[in-house]
Design an enzyme around this catalytic site. Structure first.
Site, short mmCIF file in Angstrom:
data_model
loop_
_atom_site.label_atom_id
_atom_site.label_comp_id
_atom_site.label_asym_id
_atom_site.label_seq_id
_atom_site.Cartn_x
_atom_site.Cartn_y
_atom_site.Cartn_z
N LEU A 1 -3.60 -23.84 -15.56
CA LEU A 1 -3.40 -25.03 -16.41
C LEU A 1 -4.65 -25.91 -16.41
O LEU A 1 -4.59 -27.09 -16.77
CB LEU A 1 -2.19 -25.83 -15.90
CG LEU A 1 -0.86 -25.07 -15.97
CD1 LEU A 1 0.26 -25.87 -15.31
CD2 LEU A 1 -0.48 -24.77 -17.42
N SER B 1 -9.08 -27.64 -12.54
CA SER B 1 -10.44 -28.02 -12.15
C SER B 1 -11.17 -28.71 -13.31
O SER B 1 -11.95 -29.63 -13.09
CB SER B 1 -11.24 -26.85 -11.59
OG SER B 1 -11.08 -25.73 -12.37
N ASP C 1 -11.29 -25.67 -21.75
CA ASP C 1 -10.47 -26.54 -20.90
C ASP C 1 -10.88 -28.01 -21.01
O ASP C 1 -10.03 -28.87 -21.25
CB ASP C 1 -10.52 -26.07 -19.44
CG ASP C 1 -10.09 -24.61 -19.30
OD1 ASP C 1 -9.49 -24.08 -20.25
OD2 ASP C 1 -10.35 -24.02 -18.25
C1 GLA Z 1 -10.50 -20.08 -18.25
C2 GLA Z 1 -11.82 -20.73 -18.64
C3 GLA Z 1 -11.85 -21.06 -20.13
C4 GLA Z 1 -11.48 -19.84 -20.97
C5 GLA Z 1 -10.20 -19.21 -20.44
C6 GLA Z 1 -9.88 -17.90 -21.14
O1 GLA Z 1 -9.45 -20.99 -18.38
O2 GLA Z 1 -12.03 -21.91 -17.89
O3 GLA Z 1 -13.11 -21.55 -20.49
O4 GLA Z 1 -12.53 -18.92 -20.99
O5 GLA Z 1 -10.27 -18.94 -19.04
O6 GLA Z 1 -9.56 -18.13 -22.46
#
Ligand code: GLA
Length: 325
Positions: free
Chosen positions: A92, A95, A140
């Site tokens: 989720l 970080s 994220d």
């Molecule tokens: C993690 C990474 C994101 C993205 C996803 C896969 O959450 O932090 O940047 O690459 O994996 O979609």
């Protein structure tokens, strides 16, 4: 309000669809959720920035301080208190939420305007990759920064255009279910997939996999990796269209197709995740898929009105983005 106390909140995110596309200049469709990380800064005269709550993991704080100083921000001495209601390692983006909340709190402590979302997202991504040793894309931090009540955001990682998309589920529910699978594997596996994409880009002679349209000449497993990226980008726009037309069954099928592609072509699933996807299916989900970096973490399911969620599932809905609170 005490002028020496500053509080920033950054939410975690759910990615509806568009997985492992962000670092390939592709498309994603995330939304911020209502759980996240809160950083409270207590200003003091002089001294360093300290965060006793981060205990063993001071890398995020060192990264945030160094990256903000590099952009010219002069930080006052302060003590940071960090609280979170986001489970760690559950896919989720806990970080990224930490990096966003730290950056916003420190900018406010320094009495400077925070950077605009794309620059701030890049800074947060550098904290994670260069200081905390985990490569990440912009999905994220952008999802955390751009959250809106009742809406998802279609992100085009090539142009960095963010288009707000209404998330009207017509009484259906989205829920996450933690697979419980370990995190260390996630980090090594994620970095390996990124290396594979870089190799595929080189072999295809492209600028990024966003430009790929046929992977059949590549050696295995690169052909499968690229096939996932091409099909997943298409599914993002198909999902936007399904939402616009109120076609929740079609959305569920897209989630299932995304999962199949992530399992068979991108190979980021593990048995615990398969069990969680199955549990969603048994509870009547219209679709379910692995979410985030893979090799564990949470799955996302779409449930029809009135369905009882599987045990341990938590319903999620789109909420506002990171903010001072
Ligand atoms: C993690 C990474 C994101 C993205 C996803 C896969 O959450 O932090 O940047 O690459 O994996 O979609």
């Amino acid at each position: 309000m005490d002028p020496h106390r500053i509080r920033a909140f950054a939410p975690g995110r759910v990615n509806l669809i568009g997985e492992h596309t962000d670092y390939n200049d592709g498309l994603c469709l995330p939304f911020a959720i209502d759980r996240g990380v809160t950083v409270t800064a207590e200003l003091q005269d002089g001294g360093e920035v300290v965060a006793p709550d981060l205990a063993g993991d001071q890398r995020f704080l060192r990264g945030a301080v160094a990256e903000l100083r590099r952009t010219g921000v002069e930080l006052p001495g302060c003590t940071l208190e960090i609280t979170s209601d986001l489970p760690q390692g559950a896919g989720l983006a806990s970080s990224a939420a930490l990096c966003v909340a730290l950056s916003l709190a420190l900018c406010a402590a320094a009495e400077v305007e925070p950077l605009r979302p794309v620059r701030l997202a890049r800074l947060c991504s550098r904290i994670e990759s260069e200081w905390a040793g985990q490569e990440t894309g912009l999905l994220d931090p952008l999802a955390s920064l751009l959250g809106e009540e009742g809406r998802a955001v279609r992100l085009d990682m090539r142009t960095l255009e963010a288009r707000s998309v209404e998330l009207d589920l017509h009484g259906h529910a989205l829920a996450t279910l933690d697979s419980g699978a370990s995190r260390s594997l996630a980090e090594s596996g994620y970095n390996e997939r990124r290396d594979e994409c870089r190799r595929a880009v080189e072999l295809l002679g492209l600028e990024s996999l966003r430009d790929a349209d046929d992977a059949s000449d590549l050696p295995a497993p690169l052909d499968r990796r690229v096939r996932h990226v091409i099909s997943e980008n298409e599914r993002v726009d198909a999902a936007v269209a399904a939402l616009a037309g109120g076609e929740l069954r079609a959305l569920g099928e897209l989630l299932n197709a995304s999962h199949a592609s992530l399992r068979d072509d991108y190979e980021v699933s593990v048995p615990e995740v398969e069990r969680a996807v199955e549990a969603c299916g048994d509870a009547g989900a219209l679709g379910a898929r692995i979410m985030g970096g893979g090799f564990g973490g949470s799955v996302l399911g779409l449930f029809p009105p009135g369905a009882s969620l599987p045990e341990g599932a938590v319903s999620v809905r789109p909420g506002p983005g990171a903010r001072m609170s």
